[in-house]
Structures are given as C-alpha cells and as structure tokens.
Design a protein around this motif. Structure first.
Motif, mmCIF file in Angstrom:
data_model
loop_
_atom_site.group_PDB
_atom_site.id
_atom_site.type_symbol
_atom_site.label_atom_id
_atom_site.label_comp_id
_atom_site.label_asym_id
_atom_site.label_seq_id
_atom_site.Cartn_x
_atom_site.Cartn_y
_atom_site.Cartn_z
ATOM 1 N N UNK A 103 0.874 -1.159 0.000
ATOM 2 C CA UNK A 103 0.000 0.000 0.000
ATOM 3 C C UNK A 103 0.921 1.221 0.000
ATOM 4 N N UNK A 104 0.838 2.037 -1.041
ATOM 5 C CA UNK A 104 1.764 3.153 -1.211
ATOM 6 C C UNK A 104 1.124 4.445 -0.734
ATOM 7 N N UNK A 105 1.807 5.130 0.187
ATOM 8 C CA UNK A 105 1.298 6.398 0.711
ATOM 9 C C UNK A 105 1.547 7.525 -0.285
ATOM 10 N N UNK B 2 -3.538 2.565 -2.498
ATOM 11 C CA UNK B 2 -2.889 3.806 -2.089
ATOM 12 C C UNK B 2 -3.464 4.246 -0.740
ATOM 13 N N UNK B 3 -2.616 4.861 0.080
ATOM 14 C CA UNK B 3 -3.129 5.598 1.239
ATOM 15 C C UNK B 3 -2.899 7.070 0.979
ATOM 16 N N UNK B 4 -3.971 7.835 1.022
ATOM 17 C CA UNK B 4 -3.896 9.254 0.713
ATOM 18 C C UNK B 4 -3.880 10.082 1.988
ATOM 19 N N UNK C 4 -8.448 3.470 -2.640
ATOM 20 C CA UNK C 4 -7.807 4.523 -1.854
ATOM 21 C C UNK C 4 -8.180 4.334 -0.390
ATOM 22 N N UNK C 5 -7.155 4.193 0.434
ATOM 23 C CA UNK C 5 -7.317 4.088 1.883
ATOM 24 C C UNK C 5 -7.152 5.485 2.477
ATOM 25 N N UNK C 6 -8.000 5.814 3.460
ATOM 26 C CA UNK C 6 -7.823 7.076 4.171
ATOM 27 C C UNK C 6 -8.098 6.873 5.651
ATOM 28 N N UNK C 7 -7.476 7.703 6.442
ATOM 29 C CA UNK C 7 -7.701 7.746 7.883
ATOM 30 C C UNK C 7 -8.086 9.171 8.227
#
Length: 300
Positions: free
Chosen positions: A72-74, A123-125, A161-164
C-alpha cells in the motif's frame, strides 16, 4: 498469506541508525511479513524542485516484489513518521495556491511512475488527513483533499484509496469518502500534559461498532492500518533507555495489543514498529523480536 502487515519508513531507520535494506530483509525473511505500507516522502524524492531521486523507493518496491509481497503506497504531503508532514522546504515556502499546485504535480508523478506495478495494490492518501494538532507544518484543507482524491481516482481508477480521518476516532461523513477506512489502535502512551503513562479505554467492541457504522453508511470496509507495537514514551524511542521503553511496550504488551486487535474482527492488521523490533535485535534485546515473530507467525 498472513493477515499481518507492517509500515516501513526509511526515516525511522535513520533515527535508529540501522541499515534500511537489512531491516526490510529481516522483516521479510525472519518475520515472514509480505504486506507493507511504504512511503513516498516528498522531501526525500524531490529535495530540489524538478530534481527527482526514486532510487530508495524503487529498491523497497523491488525487494517486496521479489518476495511475492504486496504494497500500500502512501501519497501526499502527510505520511507516517515524524515530522508527519513531509513538505520540501522549497514547496512549503511557496504561496498556498502554488503549494497546492506542486503537491498535485508530485502526486501525479508518483502515480504515473508506479501505477503499473502489480505489487502495489492500494494507495493511502494523506495519513490522518484531518489531524491538526500533531506534527510540524500542518495544513488541513478539506477542499484540497477532495482534489487530491479525485486526481488519484482519475489517474488510477482500479486501485482502492485508503484514508484515515484522524487517529482513533471518527467516521467519514463528508467527502472524500475513501474506498477503505483505516483505524489506528494504540494502547499505552505517555501524556506530557499529565506527566504519566496512560492506557487507552478503546476496546475492541468500539472499533467493531465503528466499522459496522461505516459499513452501514457507505458500504465501505475498515481495517487496522496502525497497531502500536513500539514504545510511546516521554522522548523519542532512540533517546530513551531500554527500561523506559519497556514501560509502554514489552513482550506482554505486544501479546495484549495483538489479542485486542484480533478481537475487533478487522483484517488485515498492519503493525507499527518494525524498525524498532530490528533495532532491538541488533542491541541484544532479543525478547522483543522473538515475541513479535512468535505472535505473528502463530496467528497467521
């Protein structure tokens, strides 16, 4: 494949004065980890405007690919590890409108370079995108975040797209709504305000309920993107004696944190602290890496 992954940061390796290539090899070979969250630190890759050095990130991706892992690429300015916001000096000194423009350009360059790599699965955005009170050079801007999200979707619509939203709380209510929501799960940390160690009241059922609500509202899955398996004390880890480190992270705390994370029912579980485990090994504090390896391999 194991339900466990780990975040990996070259900046944290430098803090511990350990070889990042050997650390990554150890995480793959000894710990058996095949799932990684990698950083595309802007101030590492484009130290001077228009001059790029992808060599370090290329090496990490190639090593994980050879191990049949996944990444997972930031993306963005805000990525894991201090100072949290990794703006190059030249970009930060621009007017905000220009700063936004060059940020978008950098994200586009990263995606165009890496979107054809099968080993990169998501991806983590902008890590903890709405957290205002932690880190240097914070600049929360929801409208810009929406623009970043739309850019990533346009350039690579096939990868989630992963987000926190923040750290341990919050659910996405306003746009952008990520494809996958990441949770942080920390148990024991030092409070500078109260000058003591505190244990979190977060229980597995709270995270499970939060995930169920997100599923109900948005039909989106959640997972633990950051499970604390390293110390959080009054100073940076490498500035504390080992006895002080053990107050917030030790073999029993490692076991407990992994047990609590598993009770949430959320997968995968991405661990936080791989660079510290390897440092412990080199320093002769072997119970820490042994405990991590036993727990991770036994519960895979």
């Amino acid at each position: 494949m194991s339900v466990y992954g780990v975040s990996f940061s070259i900046k944290q390796c430098r803090n511990f004065k350990i070889d990042p290539e050997k650390c990554l090899d150890w995480l793959i070979e000894d710990c058996g980890i095949r799932r990684f969250r990698l950083m595309s630190y802007w101030n590492e890759i484009e130290r001077a405007q228009g001059k790029f050095d992808f060599s370090e990130l290329d090496r990490q991706i190639d090593r994980i690919k050879k191990a049949n892992g996944n990444i997972s690429l930031c993306l963005g300015a805000r990525q894991p590890r201090w100072p949290e916001n990794h703006w190059p000096d030249w970009a930060w000194n621009l007017l905000k409108v220009e700063r936004t423009k060059v940020l978008m350009q950098f994200i586009e360059i990263i995606i165009i370079r890496y979107n054809h790599f099968d080993v990169i699965v998501s991806y983590q955005l902008e890590n903890e995108a709405l957290l205002e009170d932690f880190g240097e050079r914070p600049e929360v801007d929801r409208e810009r975040l929406r623009q970043e999200f739309e850019l990533v979707k346009r350039l690579d619509p096939d990868k989630p797209i992963i987000m926190t939203t923040s750290t341990s709380w919050g659910i996405p209510i306003r746009r952008p709504i990520p494809d996958i929501v990441g949770f942080s799960y920390y148990q024991k940390h030092f409070s500078h305000k109260k000058n003591l160690y505190k244990t979190s009241f977060h229980k597995p059922w709270l995270h499970k309920s939060r995930a169920n609500l997100i599923k109900l509202l948005w039909q989106r899955p959640s997972f633990i993107h950051e499970l604390q398996l390293e110390p959080w004390g009054p100073k940076a880890i490498w500035e504390m004696p080992f006895d002080e480190q053990m107050k917030s992270m030790n073999p029993e705390q490692i076991r407990q944190n992994l047990r609590l994370a598993r009770k949430t029912g959320l997968t995968p579980i991405d661990l936080w602290g791989g660079e510290w485990w390897y440092w412990c090994k080199l320093q002769g504090y072997t119970e820490i890496p042994k405990k991590v390896i036993r727990e991770v391999k036994n519960k895979s």
